[in-house]
Structure formats: structure tokens, C-alpha cells
Design a protein around this motif. Structure first.
Motif, mmCIF file in Angstrom:
data_model
loop_
_atom_site.group_PDB
_atom_site.id
_atom_site.type_symbol
_atom_site.label_atom_id
_atom_site.label_comp_id
_atom_site.label_asym_id
_atom_site.label_seq_id
_atom_site.Cartn_x
_atom_site.Cartn_y
_atom_site.Cartn_z
ATOM 1 N N ILE A 89 0.860 -1.184 0.000
ATOM 2 C CA ILE A 89 0.000 0.000 0.000
ATOM 3 C C ILE A 89 0.896 1.233 0.000
ATOM 4 O O ILE A 89 1.762 1.367 0.865
ATOM 5 N N THR A 90 0.717 2.117 -0.979
ATOM 6 C CA THR A 90 1.448 3.384 -1.008
ATOM 7 C C THR A 90 0.431 4.516 -1.057
ATOM 8 O O THR A 90 -0.539 4.456 -1.819
ATOM 9 N N ILE A 91 0.648 5.537 -0.237
ATOM 10 C CA ILE A 91 -0.292 6.649 -0.117
ATOM 11 C C ILE A 91 0.449 7.955 -0.368
ATOM 12 O O ILE A 91 1.451 8.246 0.289
ATOM 13 N N GLY A 92 -0.046 8.744 -1.316
ATOM 14 C CA GLY A 92 0.614 9.980 -1.715
ATOM 15 C C GLY A 92 0.416 11.109 -0.723
ATOM 16 O O GLY A 92 -0.447 11.062 0.161
ATOM 17 N N GLU A 93 1.195 12.160 -0.893
ATOM 18 C CA GLU A 93 1.202 13.284 0.043
ATOM 19 C C GLU A 93 -0.131 14.035 0.046
ATOM 20 O O GLU A 93 -0.873 14.025 -0.934
ATOM 21 N N ASN A 94 -0.401 14.656 1.200
ATOM 22 C CA ASN A 94 -1.590 15.499 1.390
ATOM 23 C C ASN A 94 -2.903 14.752 1.197
ATOM 24 O O ASN A 94 -3.929 15.357 0.863
ATOM 25 N N SER A 95 -2.907 13.446 1.405
ATOM 26 C CA SER A 95 -4.137 12.667 1.279
ATOM 27 C C SER A 95 -4.836 12.578 2.631
ATOM 28 O O SER A 95 -4.187 12.496 3.673
ATOM 29 N N SER A 96 -6.174 12.592 2.596
ATOM 30 C CA SER A 96 -6.959 12.628 3.834
ATOM 31 C C SER A 96 -8.045 11.559 3.789
ATOM 32 O O SER A 96 -8.782 11.459 2.801
ATOM 33 N N PHE A 97 -8.153 10.779 4.882
ATOM 34 C CA PHE A 97 -9.125 9.697 4.976
ATOM 35 C C PHE A 97 -10.040 9.934 6.171
ATOM 36 O O PHE A 97 -9.567 10.202 7.278
ATOM 37 N N GLY A 98 -11.348 9.788 5.977
ATOM 38 C CA GLY A 98 -12.309 9.986 7.052
ATOM 39 C C GLY A 98 -12.343 8.813 8.018
ATOM 40 O O GLY A 98 -11.608 7.824 7.879
ATOM 41 N N ASP A 99 -13.229 8.911 9.002
ATOM 42 C CA ASP A 99 -13.387 7.852 9.996
ATOM 43 C C ASP A 99 -13.852 6.546 9.339
ATOM 44 O O ASP A 99 -14.547 6.553 8.324
ATOM 45 N N LEU A 100 -13.438 5.433 9.949
ATOM 46 C CA LEU A 100 -13.887 4.095 9.541
ATOM 47 C C LEU A 100 -13.484 3.720 8.120
ATOM 48 O O LEU A 100 -14.116 2.888 7.486
ATOM 49 N N THR A 101 -12.424 4.336 7.609
ATOM 50 C CA THR A 101 -11.882 3.909 6.313
ATOM 51 C C THR A 101 -11.215 2.547 6.464
ATOM 52 O O THR A 101 -10.550 2.271 7.461
ATOM 53 N N HIS A 102 -11.403 1.686 5.471
ATOM 54 C CA HIS A 102 -10.779 0.357 5.481
ATOM 55 C C HIS A 102 -10.019 0.163 4.165
ATOM 56 O O HIS A 102 -10.619 0.181 3.091
ATOM 57 N N ILE A 103 -8.703 0.004 4.259
ATOM 58 C CA ILE A 103 -7.854 -0.269 3.093
ATOM 59 C C ILE A 103 -7.225 -1.642 3.312
ATOM 60 O O ILE A 103 -6.524 -1.860 4.311
ATOM 61 N N GLY A 104 -7.484 -2.586 2.396
ATOM 62 C CA GLY A 104 -6.957 -3.939 2.552
ATOM 63 C C GLY A 104 -6.296 -4.423 1.278
ATOM 64 O O GLY A 104 -6.877 -4.324 0.188
ATOM 65 N N ALA A 105 -5.074 -4.955 1.395
ATOM 66 C CA ALA A 105 -4.318 -5.364 0.204
ATOM 67 C C ALA A 105 -3.645 -6.719 0.394
ATOM 68 O O ALA A 105 -3.107 -7.004 1.464
ATOM 69 N N ILE A 106 -3.688 -7.539 -0.669
ATOM 70 C CA ILE A 106 -2.773 -8.668 -0.793
ATOM 71 C C ILE A 106 -1.915 -8.499 -2.048
ATOM 72 O O ILE A 106 -0.851 -9.079 -2.159
ATOM 73 N N ASN A 107 -2.403 -7.687 -2.980
ATOM 74 C CA ASN A 107 -1.705 -7.452 -4.239
ATOM 75 C C ASN A 107 -0.976 -6.110 -4.146
ATOM 76 O O ASN A 107 0.126 -6.041 -3.648
ATOM 77 N N HIS A 108 -1.606 -5.033 -4.577
ATOM 78 C CA HIS A 108 -1.005 -3.700 -4.438
ATOM 79 C C HIS A 108 -2.070 -2.630 -4.593
ATOM 80 O O HIS A 108 -2.904 -2.706 -5.502
ATOM 81 N N ILE A 109 -2.028 -1.633 -3.726
ATOM 82 C CA ILE A 109 -2.911 -0.474 -3.811
ATOM 83 C C ILE A 109 -2.034 0.772 -3.833
ATOM 84 O O ILE A 109 -1.252 0.998 -2.910
#
Length: 202
Positions: A89-109
Motif C-alpha cells: 500500500i502506497t499513499i501519496g502526500e496530502n491525502s486525507s481519509f475519514g473515519d472508519l476507512t478500510h484499506i486492505g491489500a494482498i496485491n497492491h494499492i
């Protein structure tokens, strides 16, 4: 850039919001100090209360990323998709996630910069087992937790994307720069840049 108007907000609420923001920043600093995330991750990010993080060394976070409360950021491994040494999982700069966000990976995000993500959003690149009718019939006696995780492809989210409340981004999705995903949408496949996407059944 538009400035927030706090003139109609009570002093108590402003104080509580400030305390929450400070706690989130301190929580991010603590995770940085403990070197929780992948090497090279930013030292400047915020995270809300009670996060659930699995295989954190496979998560790479850039500068000024924020997560709300009760977020889940999870990387899983199996024979087909081992965690290895690269970030799942890679997350770029200045990104914002609200409450109860779910990010799940076995491959690539891969998530670009300046993402605005509302609450209750699911971004997941895998399923529990195969999903055809024949496969389901053959697995009726197998507990869902015992079925192998499978992926139909990585997820790519471009820069300056806005994802609405309770949207679901599924495996193999590619969202172009500047796209807007409307609330409660289910995304499968390609979303062109600078477009508004909504599920057909909405």
C-alpha cells in the motif's frame, strides 16, 4: 485556498477539535518514532483513535497524510502474494481519509497525492475465495475464513481524486486524476480522469 469560518462554532467545540487534532498528530509522531511503517515513510502524518494496522512495514506513507478514527490499514500475505520487501500500500502526500476507512491489500494499492476520502470507504484488492457460482457451490462446506484470499488485480487511484461517503473500490480498479466517486458507489474497472462516477443502480 478557502478558509474555514469558525465564527458560528462554540468555544468548547473549538477546544475539543483542537485537542483531537493534537492527539492525532502526537499519535502519528509516536508511530513514526517506533518506525511502524515502511522505511522512508514520512515523519509528518496524523491518525485517529483505535487504528488497526496489519503488516505495517508493507505500508508506505508520504508527507502530510491524515486518517480519521477507527481506520483499518491491512496488508495480508499468502503463497501467491507474499508480503516480501516491497510496499503493498502506497499513499501519496496530502491525502486525507475519514473515519472508519478500510484499506486492505494482498496485491497492491497505489493512492496518489491530494486524495480526499470521506468516511466508511472500503478500498480492497481481494476476495475470500473465487466468486463464480461453481466455485461457491464447491466451497459450501468450507468456512469463509478458511478460503484462500484471491485478487483480480491491483488498485490504482490517481491524484486529486475525491471519494464520497461509503464508496467501495474493488480489485482491478483504476481511477484517473481528478475523478469524483459519488457516495455509496461501487467501483469496478476504469474510471476516466476528471469525470464523476456513480454506480448504475443508484
Amino acid at each position: 485556498m478557502a478558509q474555514r469560518d469558525f465564527s458560528n462554532e462554540s468555544i468548547i467545540n473549538l477546544v475539543l477539535r483542537t485537542i483531537r487534532a493534537l492527539r492525532s498528530r502526537l499519535r502519528g509522531r509516536l508511530l513514526t518514532y517506533l518506525q511502524v511503517f515502511a522505511p522512508g515513510s514520512s515523519k509528518c502524518f496524523t491518525i485517529g483513535i483505535w487504528p488497526k494496522i496489519i503488516n505495517s512495514k508493507a505500508i508506505f506513507i508520504r508527507h502530510n497524510v491524515s486518517f480519521g478514527d477507527l481506520c483499518r490499514i491491512e496488508c495480508y500475505s499468502n503463497d501467491a502474494y507474499p508480503v516480501g520487501n516491497s510496499a503493498k500500500i502506497t499513499i501519496g502526500e496530502n491525502s486525507s481519509f475519514g473515519d472508519l476507512t478500510h484499506i486492505g491489500a494482498i496485491n497492491h494499492i497505489s493512492i496518489g497525492k491530494n486524495l480526499l476520502c470521506a468516511s466508511k470507504v472500503l478500498i480492497i484488492d481481494h476476495d475470500h475465495g473465487m466468486c463464480s457460482t461453481a466455485d461457491i457451490r464447491s466451497l459450501t462446506k468450507v468456512h469463509p475464513r478458511s478460503r484462500d484470499l484471491t485478487s483480480k488485480g491491483p488498485i490504482q487511484i490517481g491524484d486529486n481524486v475525491w471519494i464520497g461517503e461509503a464508496a467501495v473500490i474493488l480489485a482491478g480498479s483504476n481511477i484517473g486524476d481528478g475523478a469524483v466517486i459519488s457516495a455509496n458507489s461501487i467501483v469496478r474497472g476504469h474510471v476516466p480522469a476528471s469525470t464523476v462516477y456513480r454506480s448504475r443502480d443508484q
